[in-house]
Design a protein around this motif. Structure first.
Motif, PDB file in Angstrom:
ATOM      1  N   ALA A  89       0.852  -1.200   0.000  1.00 12.13           N
ATOM      2  CA  ALA A  89       0.000   0.000   0.000  1.00 12.13           C
ATOM      3  C   ALA A  89       0.879   1.239   0.000  1.00 12.13           C
ATOM      4  O   ALA A  89       2.032   1.204   0.433  1.00 12.13           O
ATOM      5  CB  ALA A  89      -0.914   0.011   1.223  1.00 12.13           C
ATOM      6  N   VAL A  91       0.852   5.657   0.662  1.00 13.84           N
ATOM      7  CA  VAL A  91       0.252   6.942   1.032  1.00 13.84           C
ATOM      8  C   VAL A  91       1.050   7.999   0.299  1.00 13.84           C
ATOM      9  O   VAL A  91       2.207   8.263   0.640  1.00 13.84           O
ATOM     10  CB  VAL A  91       0.308   7.183   2.551  1.00 13.84           C
ATOM     11  CG1 VAL A  91      -0.298   8.546   2.888  1.00 13.84           C
ATOM     12  CG2 VAL A  91      -0.419   6.077   3.297  1.00 13.84           C
ATOM     13  N   ALA A 158      -5.316   3.842   3.558  1.00 13.69           N
ATOM     14  CA  ALA A 158      -4.360   2.899   2.972  1.00 13.69           C
ATOM     15  C   ALA A 158      -4.256   1.606   3.767  1.00 13.69           C
ATOM     16  O   ALA A 158      -4.058   0.531   3.197  1.00 13.69           O
ATOM     17  CB  ALA A 158      -2.982   3.553   2.868  1.00 13.69           C
TER      18      ALA A 158
END
Length: 246
Positions: A89, A91, A158
């Motif tokens: 993931a 950000v 996220a």
């Protein structure tokens, strides 16, 4: 698996990774490992290649050469959405949230579509536990939150899908010193829960004050320093970054 045991494993690895835009190469043969339960700080000046490296790791840029592996499996040629499905993931810089949606709606957007109603409720409860400031504001619009709260919302969105590796790009950007500390504390808690974190930052002193476990410094797209955080000082880092000292 305990954090101590997990720290010996590699969650995300890049070996000889070369990235660029068209004929321009911006990242040269970078090697980097990110381990569960540890935060690797990726430091460097503006334009050093930090965000380009993150884009290559998540799959937004195609590798010119080298490999990217996630838990030992080659993901070099996989598209970003497949990497996300496998536990990676990101950000991205700039507090990227939906400002006209509420906090809970923003977080729901990040949930895997396959989750059942019970699974979605459970995922939300975990978020409220990890982000109590967001729990208090779950009905507020994203645009009504402070800068620090928006950054926390971006992180929460996220991690709601429970990734194993989290890439965070310049979370301190545009925040007050107090908000920076709050955001870094949230990231530190996620690390303590076993998440492998690659944190891109320029605020060297704050990152080295206990938040980072490992440090990788890049300049002009090349790794200039790779050390455990407790073996380097702010002066050493800034000397390499800005060419000061002997």
């Amino acid at each position: 698996m305990s954090v101590e045991k997990a720290a010996t494993d590699v969650a995300l690895s890049a070996q000889g990774l070369r990235l660029g835009y068209g004929d321009l190469t911006a990242v040269w043969d970078v090697d980097i490992d990110v381990r569960p339960g540890r935060t690797t700080a990726l430091l460097g000046r503006n334009g050093a290649g930090k965000t380009t490296l993150l884009s290559g790791l998540i799959g937004l840029l195609t590798a010119k050469s080298g490999t990217v592996t996630l838990h030992g499996k080659d993901i070099t040629r996989l598209p970003p959405w497949t990497r996300v499905d496998r536990g990676l993931a990101i950000v991205r810089e700039g507090k990227r949230i939906f400002r006209t949606l509420t906090v809970v709606e923003n977080i729901t957007v990040g949930m895997p579509k396959k989750l059942s109603r019970a699974g979605r409720a459970e995922a939300l409860e975990r978020i409220w536990e990890d982000f109590p400031v967001l729990a208090e504001r779950r009905g507020q619009l994203g645009g009504q939150l402070s800068g620090g709260q928006q950054q926390m919302l971006s992180i929460a969105t996220a991690v709601v899908a429970r990734p194993t590796v989290l890439l965070v790009d310049e979370p301190s950007s545009g925040l007050s010193p107090l908000a920076v500390d709050q955001v870094l504390e949230v990231i530190d808690k996620l690390k303590a829960d076993g998440l492998a974190i690659l944190l891109v930052e320029q605020i060297v002193e704050e990152v080295l004050s206990g938040y980072a476990d490992d440090v990788v410094l890049i300049d002009q797209g090349r790794v200039m320093l790779r050390e455990p955080a407790d073996r380097v000082s702010v002066d050493q880092i800034t000397a390499v970054m800005f060419g000061t000292g002997s």
